[in-house]
Design an enzyme around this catalytic site. Sequence first.
Site, PDB file in Angstrom:
ATOM      1  N   CYS A   2       0.841  -1.192   0.000  1.00  0.00           N
ATOM      2  CA  CYS A   2       0.000   0.000   0.000  1.00  0.00           C
ATOM      3  C   CYS A   2       0.879   1.245   0.000  1.00  0.00           C
ATOM      4  O   CYS A   2       2.000   1.230   0.507  1.00  0.00           O
ATOM      5  CB  CYS A   2      -0.938   0.110   1.201  1.00  0.00           C
ATOM      6  SG  CYS A   2      -2.002  -1.303   1.404  1.00  0.00           S
ATOM      7  N   ARG A  27       3.351  -0.129  -5.168  1.00  0.00           N
ATOM      8  CA  ARG A  27       3.202  -0.704  -3.826  1.00  0.00           C
ATOM      9  C   ARG A  27       1.893  -1.473  -3.665  1.00  0.00           C
ATOM     10  O   ARG A  27       1.679  -2.137  -2.662  1.00  0.00           O
ATOM     11  CB  ARG A  27       3.265   0.403  -2.768  1.00  0.00           C
ATOM     12  CG  ARG A  27       4.529   1.210  -2.798  1.00  0.00           C
ATOM     13  CD  ARG A  27       4.459   2.315  -1.779  1.00  0.00           C
ATOM     14  NE  ARG A  27       4.499   1.771  -0.438  1.00  0.00           N
ATOM     15  CZ  ARG A  27       5.598   1.491   0.234  1.00  0.00           C
ATOM     16  NH1 ARG A  27       6.769   1.708  -0.334  1.00  0.00           N
ATOM     17  NH2 ARG A  27       5.550   1.002   1.443  1.00  0.00           N
ATOM     18  N   TRP A  75      -2.832  -2.700  -1.569  1.00  0.00           N
ATOM     19  CA  TRP A  75      -2.544  -4.110  -1.826  1.00  0.00           C
ATOM     20  C   TRP A  75      -3.215  -4.861  -0.680  1.00  0.00           C
ATOM     21  O   TRP A  75      -2.783  -4.770   0.476  1.00  0.00           O
ATOM     22  CB  TRP A  75      -1.035  -4.354  -1.821  1.00  0.00           C
ATOM     23  CG  TRP A  75      -0.640  -5.740  -2.238  1.00  0.00           C
ATOM     24  CD1 TRP A  75      -0.451  -6.184  -3.509  1.00  0.00           C
ATOM     25  CD2 TRP A  75      -0.356  -6.853  -1.380  1.00  0.00           C
ATOM     26  NE1 TRP A  75      -0.078  -7.504  -3.500  1.00  0.00           N
ATOM     27  CE2 TRP A  75      -0.012  -7.945  -2.210  1.00  0.00           C
ATOM     28  CE3 TRP A  75      -0.371  -7.053   0.000  1.00  0.00           C
ATOM     29  CZ2 TRP A  75       0.320  -9.200  -1.703  1.00  0.00           C
ATOM     30  CZ3 TRP A  75      -0.043  -8.304   0.510  1.00  0.00           C
ATOM     31  CH2 TRP A  75       0.300  -9.361  -0.340  1.00  0.00           C
ATOM     32  N   ASN A  99      -0.896   2.212   5.732  1.00  0.00           N
ATOM     33  CA  ASN A  99      -0.030   1.187   5.147  1.00  0.00           C
ATOM     34  C   ASN A  99       0.555   0.384   6.295  1.00  0.00           C
ATOM     35  O   ASN A  99       1.148   0.971   7.207  1.00  0.00           O
ATOM     36  CB  ASN A  99       1.097   1.850   4.334  1.00  0.00           C
ATOM     37  CG  ASN A  99       2.174   0.856   3.942  1.00  0.00           C
ATOM     38  OD1 ASN A  99       1.877  -0.298   3.669  1.00  0.00           O
ATOM     39  ND2 ASN A  99       3.412   1.302   3.919  1.00  0.00           N
ATOM     40  N   GLY A 100       0.383  -0.942   6.244  1.00  0.00           N
ATOM     41  CA  GLY A 100       0.942  -1.773   7.315  1.00  0.00           C
ATOM     42  C   GLY A 100      -0.093  -2.791   7.772  1.00  0.00           C
ATOM     43  O   GLY A 100      -1.112  -3.002   7.104  1.00  0.00           O
ATOM     44  N   GLU A 480      17.406 -16.594 -10.624  1.00  0.00           N
ATOM     45  CA  GLU A 480      16.843 -15.273 -10.860  1.00  0.00           C
ATOM     46  C   GLU A 480      16.096 -15.240 -12.193  1.00  0.00           C
ATOM     47  O   GLU A 480      15.011 -14.661 -12.299  1.00  0.00           O
ATOM     48  CB  GLU A 480      17.962 -14.218 -10.816  1.00  0.00           C
ATOM     49  CG  GLU A 480      17.540 -12.801 -11.145  1.00  0.00           C
ATOM     50  CD  GLU A 480      16.410 -12.249 -10.278  1.00  0.00           C
ATOM     51  OE1 GLU A 480      16.027 -12.877  -9.287  1.00  0.00           O
ATOM     52  OE2 GLU A 480      15.902 -11.174 -10.644  1.00  0.00           O
ATOM     53  N   LYS A 484      12.140 -14.267 -12.508  1.00  0.00           N
ATOM     54  CA  LYS A 484      11.717 -13.174 -13.383  1.00  0.00           C
ATOM     55  C   LYS A 484      10.602 -13.640 -14.302  1.00  0.00           C
ATOM     56  O   LYS A 484       9.591 -12.986 -14.470  1.00  0.00           O
ATOM     57  CB  LYS A 484      12.923 -12.715 -14.193  1.00  0.00           C
ATOM     58  CG  LYS A 484      13.211 -11.308 -14.396  1.00  0.00           C
ATOM     59  CD  LYS A 484      13.530 -10.385 -13.274  1.00  0.00           C
ATOM     60  CE  LYS A 484      12.829 -10.565 -11.987  1.00  0.00           C
ATOM     61  NZ  LYS A 484      13.415 -10.001 -10.830  1.00  0.00           N
ATOM     62  N   GLU A 487       7.227 -14.402 -12.379  1.00  0.00           N
ATOM     63  CA  GLU A 487       6.475 -13.294 -11.789  1.00  0.00           C
ATOM     64  C   GLU A 487       5.784 -12.407 -12.815  1.00  0.00           C
ATOM     65  O   GLU A 487       4.732 -11.850 -12.525  1.00  0.00           O
ATOM     66  CB  GLU A 487       7.306 -12.479 -10.782  1.00  0.00           C
ATOM     67  CG  GLU A 487       8.333 -11.545 -11.320  1.00  0.00           C
ATOM     68  CD  GLU A 487       9.028 -10.745 -10.210  1.00  0.00           C
ATOM     69  OE1 GLU A 487      10.239 -10.558 -10.317  1.00  0.00           O
ATOM     70  OE2 GLU A 487       8.369 -10.294  -9.259  1.00  0.00           O
ATOM     71  N   HIS A 503      18.583 -36.857 -11.184  1.00  0.00           N
ATOM     72  CA  HIS A 503      18.167 -37.451  -9.909  1.00  0.00           C
ATOM     73  C   HIS A 503      16.652 -37.315  -9.697  1.00  0.00           C
ATOM     74  O   HIS A 503      16.184 -37.377  -8.569  1.00  0.00           O
ATOM     75  CB  HIS A 503      18.952 -36.832  -8.760  1.00  0.00           C
ATOM     76  CG  HIS A 503      20.420 -37.082  -8.889  1.00  0.00           C
ATOM     77  ND1 HIS A 503      20.976 -38.324  -8.680  1.00  0.00           N
ATOM     78  CD2 HIS A 503      21.426 -36.279  -9.286  1.00  0.00           C
ATOM     79  CE1 HIS A 503      22.281 -38.265  -8.912  1.00  0.00           C
ATOM     80  NE2 HIS A 503      22.581 -37.028  -9.289  1.00  0.00           N
ATOM     81  N   LYS A 602       5.557  -4.175  -4.963  1.00  0.00           N
ATOM     82  CA  LYS A 602       7.009  -3.978  -5.000  1.00  0.00           C
ATOM     83  C   LYS A 602       7.648  -4.179  -3.640  1.00  0.00           C
ATOM     84  O   LYS A 602       8.705  -4.766  -3.510  1.00  0.00           O
ATOM     85  CB  LYS A 602       7.269  -2.554  -5.501  1.00  0.00           C
ATOM     86  CG  LYS A 602       8.733  -2.194  -5.624  1.00  0.00           C
ATOM     87  CD  LYS A 602       9.279  -2.702  -6.922  1.00  0.00           C
ATOM     88  CE  LYS A 602      10.764  -2.482  -7.039  1.00  0.00           C
ATOM     89  NZ  LYS A 602      11.346  -3.443  -7.978  1.00  0.00           N
TER      90      LYS A 602
HETATM   91  O1  M6R Z   1      12.893  -4.731  -1.469  1.00  0.00           O
HETATM   92  P1  M6R Z   1      13.551  -6.087  -1.359  1.00  0.00           P
HETATM   93  O2  M6R Z   1      14.769  -6.192  -2.218  1.00  0.00           O
HETATM   94  O3  M6R Z   1      13.819  -6.499   0.049  1.00  0.00           O
HETATM   95  O4  M6R Z   1      12.480  -7.081  -1.956  1.00  0.00           O
HETATM   96  C1  M6R Z   1      12.690  -8.457  -1.937  1.00  0.00           C
HETATM   97  C2  M6R Z   1      11.729  -9.178  -2.850  1.00  0.00           C
HETATM   98  O5  M6R Z   1      10.413  -8.941  -2.465  1.00  0.00           O
HETATM   99  C3  M6R Z   1      11.896  -8.737  -4.304  1.00  0.00           C
HETATM  100  O6  M6R Z   1      13.208  -8.909  -4.735  1.00  0.00           O
HETATM  101  C4  M6R Z   1      10.954  -9.526  -5.224  1.00  0.00           C
HETATM  102  O7  M6R Z   1      11.326 -10.867  -5.248  1.00  0.00           O
HETATM  103  C5  M6R Z   1      10.954  -8.910  -6.614  1.00  0.00           C
HETATM  104  N1  M6R Z   1       9.612  -8.608  -7.017  1.00  0.00           N
HETATM  105  C6  M6R Z   1      11.517  -9.778  -7.648  1.00  0.00           C
HETATM  106  O8  M6R Z   1      11.510  -9.188  -8.903  1.00  0.00           O
END
Ligand code: M6R
Length: 607
Positions: A2, A27, A75, A99-100, A480, A484, A487, A503, A602
């Site tokens: 949020c 957010r 969110w 937010n929280g 990674e 990517k 997501e 295996h 994010k």
């Molecule tokens: O802000 P942060 O780097 O701590 O966030 C960690 C993860 O939430 C973040 O890297 C997430 O996996 C990304 N959306 C990946 O693209």
Amino acid sequence: MCGIVGYVGPRDCSDVLVSALTRLEYRGYDSAGIAVFENGKIEVAKTKGRLSDLSEKMEKEGKPKGHAGIGHTRWATHGQPSYVNSHPHSGKRVTIVHNGIIENYIELKEYLTKKGKTFLSDTDTEVVAQLLDLKYDGDPLDTIHTVIRMLKGSFALGIVFADYPDTVFAVRRESPLIVGVGDNESFIASDVPAILNYTKKYYLMNHDEIVKLTHDGVEFFDSHMLPITKELQEADWDMDAAEKGGYPHFMIKEIHEQPEAIKRTVLPRIRDNMPDLSECGITLENIKDFKNIHIVACGTAMHAGMVGKYVIEGLARVPVNVDIASEFRYRNPLVGEGDLVIIISQSGETADSKAAMSLAKEYGAKTLAIVNAKGSSIAREADMLIYTHAGPEIAVASTKAYMVQIAVMYLFAFQLALAKGRITEDECKSLLTSLMEVPDKVEETLEKVMDDCQYAGSSLVNADSLLYIGRGLDYALSMEGSLKLKEISYIHSESYAAGELKHGTISLITEEMPVIAVATQNALFEKTLSNVKEVRSRGAYVILVCDEECHIGSDVADQIIRVPKIREELMPMLAIVPLQLIAYYTSLHRGNDIDKPRNLAKSVTVE
Ligand code: M6R
């Protein structure tokens, strides 16, 4: 999760709130709303959906007209995305955005129900609004002070009281909040980009501090309600950094910003051709005795830590344990005095990473934060701090932040290897020289692989599932690449250490299961190639990512994507580029919302 904003000043408040919220949509984006003082009365406009839906609604039905108010982009955590669960939430005389997460909201709700309060929504936020209303004694500061002592959990709250027109109050605990100041105007926001259209000057709020915004300026109060002065900060990002700048999506823009981000992060940390992290509190002397290193992070940041593990162990010969923050914090980890715990985080606000850092400190370890967001909680609380200078990363899928996290891993590994006497000064200089070549090589990679990656994206568009394989650093990178892809394209994918396939996992291989193989490490190249042969002979469509100098026939894989060559420890910084682009183009071909993938936000400031 949020984003909250607030404004007091001469401009049209609704317009300012919506424009500021646009910069915070990363957010959360399942509902949006604002509350504005119009002729002394609080008027609310809100809706399920995105900010564009709110703007459309206000265009049709009229927007609140005034010069002070608060806003929110959500969110969902408590209650599904819906009109009633959208913020702002109100009691009789109080309206708030939040937010929280309020952890004790159920017991507070019971308490309030007994006092005769009723609720419209399923949210924890409405409980806070009603609590403020119940405790309101005509003095907003006093009321906020009383109420926050009853709350458990995390919050950044923007609050307006019907009795105090054109006045916005805000308070935070754990969740981020900044206060921006311009000419005769002031702002609150969850993050700096929200205010960059109007000002670069802002204050950071500490836990339980309260701020009051009026047309006369801003006033701060500490947790005992005593007036305080704070140090003014200046953002070094400009508006361009938070705009798409001609690119169709933030993600592709941010992929292209990687060469500059690496330069900004690395160059200031090099003096006389040697790494110099002294401005970050790191010297040869104070790192030479660490016997164990733990890297703790989430998602992409954790994957950067995986690259760090290979590089640190390889060069400095210090054991590195990489942990997912949400696991580390609950498994009574073997960490203690003499250990270094490195927390990597783009936002510096990730709840699990923050908690992991507190735990590490409690256990007596030294902490080093590698963070992108200036002044964030993790940055403020660590013993040592290296800022990555990626600039604002708006796309939910992290790209340039990952790149600079890796760059810092290298710098740190070089420094540690030197401190441990594992490399000579000359070797260190030679490693650094190669690191300084990376920005140009990334630029070259972008030019070279763009078409190949578009093509790869079109061949993967109908896949239901795929595998990424690699060995050593290439395995770390595959993790990674796989994250990517899933997501933003919503295609299931997993990464496997290539040698592990036989295996069990190889039973999944059919013509329906494409494989992306990464093979950039000389010593492991032939081994990975054997794994490529194994999956191809079982029908898999294979995309191979390797360097431009490797000698292989064009029939080794269905598609070969060659990246420029650099010394092999640094190959992840080049090989990640096609993996990012493949994810981007696959998602583009599938027509997805690339910058705002479903169910994600994010910054994960809740558990
Ligand atoms: O802000 P942060 O780097 O701590 O966030 C960690 C993860 O939430 C973040 O890297 C997430 O996996 C990304 N959306 C990946 O693209």
